[in-house]
Design a protein around this motif. Sequence first.
Motif, short mmCIF file in Angstrom:
data_model
loop_
_atom_site.label_atom_id
_atom_site.label_comp_id
_atom_site.label_asym_id
_atom_site.label_seq_id
_atom_site.Cartn_x
_atom_site.Cartn_y
_atom_site.Cartn_z
N GLU A 127 0.82 -1.21 0.00
CA GLU A 127 0.00 0.00 0.00
C GLU A 127 0.85 1.26 0.00
O GLU A 127 0.60 2.19 -0.77
CB GLU A 127 -0.93 0.00 1.20
N VAL A 181 -9.85 3.42 -2.56
CA VAL A 181 -10.14 2.13 -1.92
C VAL A 181 -9.21 1.91 -0.73
O VAL A 181 -9.65 1.46 0.33
CB VAL A 181 -10.02 0.98 -2.95
N ARG A 201 -10.45 1.54 3.17
CA ARG A 201 -10.07 0.35 3.95
C ARG A 201 -9.35 0.73 5.23
O ARG A 201 -9.61 0.17 6.29
CB ARG A 201 -9.19 -0.59 3.12
N ARG A 202 -8.45 1.70 5.14
CA ARG A 202 -7.72 2.16 6.34
C ARG A 202 -8.66 2.81 7.35
O ARG A 202 -8.52 2.60 8.54
CB ARG A 202 -6.61 3.14 5.96
N GLU A 229 -10.57 0.19 9.14
CA GLU A 229 -9.73 -0.51 10.13
C GLU A 229 -9.62 0.31 11.42
O GLU A 229 -9.57 -0.26 12.50
CB GLU A 229 -8.32 -0.75 9.58
#
Length: 91
Positions: free
Chosen positions: A33, A76, A80-81, A84
């Motif tokens: 990433e 994206v 996602r981070r 989380e």
Amino acid sequence: MPTHRRRRFIHGQTAWMLASVLALALLEALTVELFFVLSLIGFLVVTELTAPFAVTPRWRKRLKWIIALGLLAFGVIVVRRILEILPSGVL
């Protein structure tokens, strides 16, 4: 046969990506990433620094699609981070 400007663009992007891998490896922070994000930043910088003033060649017009896909993938990664980080009951 690639033109001089195209070759300069490719060399600039390759140098940026190699420097990114080296820096991330030295910092012990090498992840896919982070490498992708740094490569995308480098791609945008090299694209702007090597842009011609008057005429835009056909190969440079196709870069906008690569930039769009890169920004979509970046979005994206950001989502996602964020998911989380958020507590499990928030969403």
